[in-house]
Design a protein around this motif. Structure first.
Motif, short mmCIF file in Angstrom:
data_model
loop_
_atom_site.label_atom_id
_atom_site.label_comp_id
_atom_site.label_asym_id
_atom_site.label_seq_id
_atom_site.Cartn_x
_atom_site.Cartn_y
_atom_site.Cartn_z
N UNK A 249 49.48 -0.60 17.87
CA UNK A 249 49.15 0.80 18.14
C UNK A 249 50.38 1.69 18.23
N UNK A 250 51.58 1.14 18.04
CA UNK A 250 52.80 1.94 18.10
C UNK A 250 53.69 1.68 16.90
N UNK A 251 54.54 2.68 16.59
CA UNK A 251 55.46 2.56 15.47
C UNK A 251 56.69 1.77 15.81
N UNK A 252 57.72 1.89 14.93
CA UNK A 252 58.90 1.04 15.06
C UNK A 252 60.10 1.76 15.65
N UNK A 253 59.93 2.96 16.19
CA UNK A 253 61.06 3.72 16.70
C UNK A 253 61.70 3.01 17.89
N UNK B 232 56.25 -9.13 15.31
CA UNK B 232 55.22 -8.32 14.65
C UNK B 232 55.08 -8.71 13.18
N UNK B 233 56.19 -9.02 12.54
CA UNK B 233 56.13 -9.47 11.15
C UNK B 233 55.46 -10.84 11.06
N UNK B 234 55.74 -11.70 12.04
CA UNK B 234 55.11 -13.02 12.07
C UNK B 234 53.59 -12.89 12.24
N UNK B 235 53.17 -11.92 13.03
CA UNK B 235 51.73 -11.68 13.24
C UNK B 235 51.12 -10.87 12.09
N UNK B 236 51.95 -10.45 11.14
CA UNK B 236 51.53 -9.65 9.97
C UNK B 236 51.04 -8.26 10.37
N UNK B 237 51.58 -7.74 11.46
CA UNK B 237 51.22 -6.40 11.89
C UNK B 237 52.36 -5.45 11.50
N UNK B 238 52.40 -5.10 10.23
CA UNK B 238 53.52 -4.33 9.70
C UNK B 238 53.38 -2.84 9.95
N UNK B 239 52.15 -2.36 10.20
CA UNK B 239 51.92 -0.93 10.40
C UNK B 239 51.01 -0.71 11.59
N UNK C 236 43.33 -10.76 4.76
CA UNK C 236 44.39 -9.75 4.80
C UNK C 236 44.33 -9.06 6.16
N UNK C 237 45.48 -8.69 6.75
CA UNK C 237 45.43 -7.96 8.03
C UNK C 237 44.49 -6.76 7.94
N UNK C 238 43.67 -6.60 8.94
CA UNK C 238 42.63 -5.57 8.91
C UNK C 238 43.24 -4.17 9.05
#
Length: 249
Positions: free
Chosen positions: A96-100, A110-117, A210-212
């Motif tokens: 629910x948050x960005x990468x700032x 987060x990449x391991x969990x495939x939550x890129x966005x 695919x990640x939802x």
């Protein structure tokens, strides 16, 4: 011959001035279209950097420092303090948050969990290892225990397959059988059951999806910088994840 002459005489007369004006307007329109297309191709070919205010960098640095302090404190805790909730085997995680200002180890999890966005989600099997990962990324995600109905709605309405790195629609049962037949999953209901029951082929089934991609909740978030237990939005929200997902599907 007389009929042809009568037909020609019936045509409305257009003055030369009007014809010239129409030609000029047509040329102007074509020139504008060419200029617009050229501008679009230029924008797509060049990466435009947005201006960032100094406050943006200060805020990002503060977030990074908070992550470093939080992760350092987490390492001092005993691993035995992490316990899998009794009777729970499945969790659904939403970023629910960005990468700032994100710390590097948080980014890797987060990449391991495939939550890129933001507003992407995935199913995970609850274990001590997965709970440790969720603790690392807690300020950036919310998660909980999905029920069977929400699990089915996610797969049926938002589910897509990942085949050779490509996102593909779950078109029919034949497609699922072709991809997961060796794992004993031959239809949509088999896939949903394997996910919800966290069966022996859960890893194959979850990696196949695919990640939802979800939408922002209709009622919005309260405070994405505070944990759910403190009337915020991040972290474990238990079965309340189902109400949130109904707004995001």
């Amino acid at each position: 011959m007389d009929g042809e002459q009568s037909g020609l005489s019936a045509l409305p007369h257009v003055s030369e001035t009007v014809l010239k004006r129409r030609k000029t307007l047509r040329e102007v329109k074509e020139a504008r279209t060419k200029a617009r297309n050229a501008q679009r191709s230029f924008r797509s070919g060049t990466k435009q950097e947005k201006f960032k205010y100094p406050e943006t960098f200060v805020r990002a640095e503060r977030h990074k420092q908070k992550d470093e302090i939080r992760l350092h404190r987490g390492k001092t805790r005993q691993r035995k303090s992490i316990k899998v909730p009794e009777g729970q085997k499945l969790a659904f995680v939403i970023r629910i948050r960005g990468a700032s200002g994100m710390e590097q180890s948080v980014r890797k999890v987060l990449q391991h969990l495939r939550l890129h966005k933001s507003y992407t989600g995935c199913f995970i099997k609850l274990s001590k290892q997965s709970l440790e990962l969720l603790r690392v990324v807690e300020p950036y995600v919310t998660w909980g225990y999905p029920d069977l109905k929400i699990t089915r709605d996610l797969v049926m309405k938002r589910g897509h397959a990942m085949v050779d790195g490509r996102r593909m629609a779950l078109s029919d049962n034949a497609f699922i059988e072709k991809q997961l037949g060796e794992a004993g999953i031959i239809c949509m209901e088999d896939l949903i059951h394997e996910i919800f029951a966290v069966g022996r082929r859960f890893r194959s089934a979850s990696q196949f999806l695919w990640p939802f991609k979800l939408t922002a909740p209709k009622e919005g978030f309260r405070r994405i910088t505070k944990p759910f237990r403190e009337k915020g939005d991040t972290g474990n929200r238990g079965e309340a994840i189902n109400a949130l997902l109904r707004q995001m599907i």
